[in-house]
Write an enzyme that holds these catalytic residues in place. Structure first.
Site, PDB file in Angstrom:
ATOM      1  N   ALA A   1      -0.025  37.306  69.467  1.00  0.00           N
ATOM      2  CA  ALA A   1      -0.518  36.905  70.880  1.00  0.00           C
ATOM      3  C   ALA A   1      -0.626  38.438  71.543  1.00  0.00           C
ATOM      4  O   ALA A   1       0.097  39.316  71.212  1.00  0.00           O
ATOM      5  CB  ALA A   1       0.826  36.022  71.546  1.00  0.00           C
TER       6      ALA A   1
ATOM      7  N   GLY B   1       1.701  34.798  66.683  1.00  0.00           N
ATOM      8  CA  GLY B   1       0.468  33.688  67.146  1.00  0.00           C
ATOM      9  C   GLY B   1      -0.558  33.628  66.140  1.00  0.00           C
ATOM     10  O   GLY B   1      -1.141  32.445  66.059  1.00  0.00           O
TER      11      GLY B   1
HETATM   12  N1  COA Z   1      -1.267  42.340  71.018  1.00  0.00           N
HETATM   13  C1  COA Z   1      -1.922  43.330  71.818  1.00  0.00           C
HETATM   14  N2  COA Z   1      -2.672  44.344  71.261  1.00  0.00           N
HETATM   15  C2  COA Z   1      -2.544  44.441  69.747  1.00  0.00           C
HETATM   16  C3  COA Z   1      -1.769  43.346  69.083  1.00  0.00           C
HETATM   17  C4  COA Z   1      -1.154  42.581  69.689  1.00  0.00           C
HETATM   18  N3  COA Z   1      -0.328  41.496  69.142  1.00  0.00           N
HETATM   19  N4  COA Z   1      -1.798  43.819  67.766  1.00  0.00           N
HETATM   20  C5  COA Z   1      -2.822  44.693  67.777  1.00  0.00           C
HETATM   21  N5  COA Z   1      -3.120  45.204  69.055  1.00  0.00           N
HETATM   22  C6  COA Z   1      -4.110  46.423  69.463  1.00  0.00           C
HETATM   23  C7  COA Z   1      -3.190  47.692  69.419  1.00  0.00           C
HETATM   24  O1  COA Z   1      -2.474  47.796  70.619  1.00  0.00           O
HETATM   25  C8  COA Z   1      -4.110  48.864  69.399  1.00  0.00           C
HETATM   26  O2  COA Z   1      -5.017  48.760  70.529  1.00  0.00           O
HETATM   27  P1  COA Z   1      -5.554  50.210  71.187  1.00  0.00           P
HETATM   28  O3  COA Z   1      -6.647  50.561  69.969  1.00  0.00           O
HETATM   29  O4  COA Z   1      -6.070  49.961  72.618  1.00  0.00           O
HETATM   30  O5  COA Z   1      -4.103  50.949  71.284  1.00  0.00           O
HETATM   31  C9  COA Z   1      -5.284  47.954  68.479  1.00  0.00           C
HETATM   32  O6  COA Z   1      -5.082  46.545  68.638  1.00  0.00           O
HETATM   33  C10 COA Z   1      -5.291  48.232  66.972  1.00  0.00           C
HETATM   34  O7  COA Z   1      -3.905  48.035  66.581  1.00  0.00           O
HETATM   35  P2  COA Z   1      -3.121  49.375  66.039  1.00  0.00           P
HETATM   36  O8  COA Z   1      -1.621  48.983  66.091  1.00  0.00           O
HETATM   37  O9  COA Z   1      -3.489  50.672  66.293  1.00  0.00           O
HETATM   38  O10 COA Z   1      -3.435  48.996  64.302  1.00  0.00           O
HETATM   39  P3  COA Z   1      -2.622  49.500  63.142  1.00  0.00           P
HETATM   40  O11 COA Z   1      -3.639  49.513  61.843  1.00  0.00           O
HETATM   41  O12 COA Z   1      -1.960  50.819  63.313  1.00  0.00           O
HETATM   42  O13 COA Z   1      -1.500  48.475  62.970  1.00  0.00           O
HETATM   43  C11 COA Z   1      -0.712  46.135  63.125  1.00  0.00           C
HETATM   44  C12 COA Z   1      -2.047  47.245  62.674  1.00  0.00           C
HETATM   45  C13 COA Z   1      -1.113  44.710  62.866  1.00  0.00           C
HETATM   46  C14 COA Z   1       0.592  46.286  61.850  1.00  0.00           C
HETATM   47  C15 COA Z   1      -0.067  46.456  64.543  1.00  0.00           C
HETATM   48  O14 COA Z   1      -1.352  46.411  65.428  1.00  0.00           O
HETATM   49  C16 COA Z   1       1.068  45.623  64.936  1.00  0.00           C
HETATM   50  O15 COA Z   1       2.247  45.560  64.616  1.00  0.00           O
HETATM   51  N6  COA Z   1       0.483  44.656  65.941  1.00  0.00           N
HETATM   52  C17 COA Z   1       1.497  43.657  66.392  1.00  0.00           C
HETATM   53  C18 COA Z   1       1.782  42.497  65.589  1.00  0.00           C
HETATM   54  C19 COA Z   1       2.927  41.684  66.326  1.00  0.00           C
HETATM   55  O16 COA Z   1       3.880  42.020  66.498  1.00  0.00           O
HETATM   56  N7  COA Z   1       2.422  40.390  66.623  1.00  0.00           N
HETATM   57  C20 COA Z   1       3.277  39.426  67.259  1.00  0.00           C
HETATM   58  C21 COA Z   1       2.974  39.433  68.667  1.00  0.00           C
HETATM   59  S1  COA Z   1       4.000  38.165  69.330  1.00  0.00           S
END
Ligand code: COA
Length: 260
Positions: free
Chosen positions: A66, A112
């Protein structure tokens, strides 16, 4: 409805739905959820759609969860509404869709995103996919059905391990615990999902819908799944597809099902 965050295309009776927010790793913001709700409601009643293939744009993420930015300042009541509305309009709508929904997990399926994949009827994953429910690392628990569907798919012990550690697991690990049906190289992912749907769309559509209802009843606490099976089994006898299926067998030819 015009879609901004998803792509949808009907091909060979399969509705391809792609979540298309690649820059945000296909995170589910409100608009994306509303569009998903709309496209699933459409697919559920459209006779031309016999199956749905759900995937994420790009090769990095299916859905990374999400959209965290949207709920960062929510209070308890807003959180509850978010979960309730999402569960009803998208996640339960997918799980209860009379058309089979196959998730092609092309990368991260987190929070999500994994809940979305688990709401689908069948999951196939690319070998580089990573799956997890990391909500406890944000001070939350899964709210789109994750505590229930993960437990149903992999059992209480493994579900609590994944939820409480917030660890991601590999596609191979997910396959070994029954969380995904198959793992293939990325280049073969769509073909794998398509071949499953190609087989399913040859079968009698009303029988498929009945099977989904009966199997879903296995997880429901408010209905007796065996009763549901008896009821759905009986209803199949009233369909033209049943007449056609049995006649085609006796005439040694392939059936032509009409979903009637
Ligand atoms: N919600 C909002 N934005 C998200 C997102 C989420 N769940 N997951 C990724 N993004 C966004 C990041 O903020 C980033 O945006 P930006 O470029 O404007 O800063 C972009 O997507 C790329 O993600 P980034 O974190 O830079 O990539 P990464 O390769 O370093 O890491 C993940 C990848 C998947 C490990 C990391 O994005 C992550 O942990 N995401 C959240 C996962 C999570 O907790 N999901 C459960 C939500 S309830």
């Amino acid at each position: 409805m015009t879609y901004q965050h998803i792509l949808s295309e009907l091909k060979d009776q399969v509705l391809y739905v792609t979540i298309n927010r690649e820059q945000k790793l296909n995170a589910l913001n409100k608009e994306t959820l509303a569009e998903l709700a709309d496209v699933i409601a459409f697919a559920a009643v459209n006779d031309e759609v016999r199956g749905i293939l759900l995937t994420g744009a790009g090769e990095k993420a299916f859905v990374a969860g999400a959209d965290i930015a949207e709920f960062a300042d929510y209070n308890g009541q807003q959180g509850e509404e978010l979960a309730r509305k999402g569960q009803e309009s998208v996640f339960n709508a997918i799980a209860n869709c009379p058309k089979p929904v196959v998730a092609a997990i092309n990368g991260f399926a987190l929070g999500g995103g994994l809940e979305l994949a688990m709401a689908c009827h069948i999951r196939v994953a690319s070998d580089h996919a990573r799956l997890g429910l990391p909500e406890t690392s944000l001070g939350l628990i899964p709210g789109y059905g994750g505590t229930q569907r993960l437990t149903q798919l992999v059992g209480k012990g493994r579900a609590l391990e994944m939820i409480c550690t917030a660890d991601m697991i590999t596609a191979a690990q997910a396959e070994s615990i029954g969380l995904v049906n198959a793992v293939v190289p990325q280049g073969e992912l769509m073909a794998k999902a398509e071949s499953l749907l190609a087989k399913i769309t040859l079968r009698a559509p009303l029988a498929i819908a009945a099977a989904i209802k009966a199997v879903n009843a296995a997880a429901g606490s408010d209905e007796n799944g065996f009763e549901k099976e008896i009821e759905e089994f009986g209803k199949c006898f009233n369909t033209l597809d049943f007449k056609e299926g049995t006649l085609a067998f006796l005439e040694k030819r392939k059936p032509v099902f009409t979903a009637k």
